[in-house]
Design a protein around this motif. Structure first.
Motif, mmCIF file in Angstrom:
data_model
loop_
_atom_site.group_PDB
_atom_site.id
_atom_site.type_symbol
_atom_site.label_atom_id
_atom_site.label_comp_id
_atom_site.label_asym_id
_atom_site.label_seq_id
_atom_site.Cartn_x
_atom_site.Cartn_y
_atom_site.Cartn_z
ATOM 1 N N LEU A 65 -2.155 33.574 -15.226
ATOM 2 C CA LEU A 65 -1.326 34.243 -16.231
ATOM 3 C C LEU A 65 -1.441 35.768 -16.228
ATOM 4 O O LEU A 65 -0.728 36.438 -16.973
ATOM 5 N N GLY A 66 -2.348 36.309 -15.427
ATOM 6 C CA GLY A 66 -2.558 37.761 -15.451
ATOM 7 C C GLY A 66 -3.330 38.199 -16.680
ATOM 8 O O GLY A 66 -3.268 39.361 -17.084
ATOM 9 N N TYR A 67 -4.047 37.284 -17.291
ATOM 10 C CA TYR A 67 -4.895 37.592 -18.444
ATOM 11 C C TYR A 67 -6.233 38.129 -17.951
ATOM 12 O O TYR A 67 -6.547 38.056 -16.762
ATOM 13 N N VAL A 68 -7.018 38.669 -18.846
ATOM 14 C CA VAL A 68 -8.365 39.120 -18.514
ATOM 15 C C VAL A 68 -9.355 38.420 -19.440
ATOM 16 O O VAL A 68 -9.028 38.063 -20.566
ATOM 17 N N ARG A 69 -10.546 38.247 -18.925
ATOM 18 C CA ARG A 69 -11.608 37.643 -19.731
ATOM 19 C C ARG A 69 -12.210 38.708 -20.647
ATOM 20 O O ARG A 69 -12.351 39.853 -20.255
ATOM 21 N N LYS A 70 -12.548 38.309 -21.837
ATOM 22 C CA LYS A 70 -13.277 39.189 -22.745
ATOM 23 C C LYS A 70 -14.690 38.628 -22.832
ATOM 24 O O LYS A 70 -14.987 37.771 -23.664
ATOM 25 N N ASP A 71 -15.544 39.090 -21.933
ATOM 26 C CA ASP A 71 -16.892 38.558 -21.800
ATOM 27 C C ASP A 71 -17.923 39.335 -22.597
ATOM 28 O O ASP A 71 -19.116 39.061 -22.491
ATOM 29 N N VAL A 72 -17.462 40.318 -23.379
ATOM 30 C CA VAL A 72 -18.367 41.127 -24.197
ATOM 31 C C VAL A 72 -17.855 41.110 -25.635
ATOM 32 O O VAL A 72 -16.656 41.263 -25.884
ATOM 33 N N LEU A 73 -18.762 40.874 -26.582
ATOM 34 C CA LEU A 73 -18.395 40.896 -27.991
ATOM 35 C C LEU A 73 -18.057 42.319 -28.421
ATOM 36 O O LEU A 73 -18.364 43.287 -27.718
ATOM 37 N N ASP A 74 -17.444 42.457 -29.582
ATOM 38 C CA ASP A 74 -17.048 43.780 -30.067
ATOM 39 C C ASP A 74 -18.224 44.739 -30.196
ATOM 40 O O ASP A 74 -18.054 45.948 -30.067
#
Length: 121
Positions: A29-38
C-alpha cells in the motif's frame, strides 16, 4: 441530521506472523511502519504493528498478533485499486480471478486474508 453514534477510527487485521504481514501490507500500500511511540520509545516486537499512510489520506492499519491460523472466509475485507500481477509477484495469491459476474480480482495476502483488487481507471 443527528450525530452518528460512531465514527471510523482504524482498520485492524489479525495475523500469526504480524511483523511479516505488516511489512507485506506496508509495501503493497505504500504505507510506513510506525515502530516508535510518540515519546521515542521503540515499539515492542510482540505488540501490534502500526502502519500509517505517509500522505495522511488513508486510515491507520493495525496488524494484531494472534495465535490461530485463518481458517474461514473473512467477514470484512479490504478493497484496493492496484496491479494484481504486482501483488501476486509480491506474495499474494489469486483466490478468484475477475471475469463472469465480477469486475475485480479476489486475492489473499501471505497469511490468507482476502482482499479485492480493482484495476486502476
Amino acid at each position: 441530521m443527528a450525530d452518528a453514534p460512531a465514527r471510523f477510527k482504524d482498520l485492524c487485521l489479525d495475523a500469526r506472523d504480524h511483523q511479516a504481514v505488516a511489512d507485506w501490507w506496508a509495501a503493497a500500500l505504500g504505507y510506513v511502519r510506525k515502530d516508535v511511540l510518540d515519546d521515542g520509545t521503540p515499539r515492542e516486537r510482540d505488540w501490534p504493528a502500526l502502519l500509517i499512510d505517509p500522505a495522511g489520506a488513508g486510515p491507520d492499519i493495525w496488524i494484531n498478533p494472534v495465535i490461530e491460523s485463518k481458517w474461514v472466509k473473512n467477514r470484512m475485507h479490504l478493497d484496493v485499486v492496484g496491479d494484481r500481477d504486482a501483488l501476486v509477484a509480491a506474495g499474494a495469491r489469486i483466490v478468484r480471478a475477475r471475469g463472469g459476474d465480477i469486475d475485480w480480482d479476489v486475492l489473499a495476502d501471505p497469511e490468507g486474508n482476502e482482499f479485492c483488487v480493482f484495476a486502476p481507471e
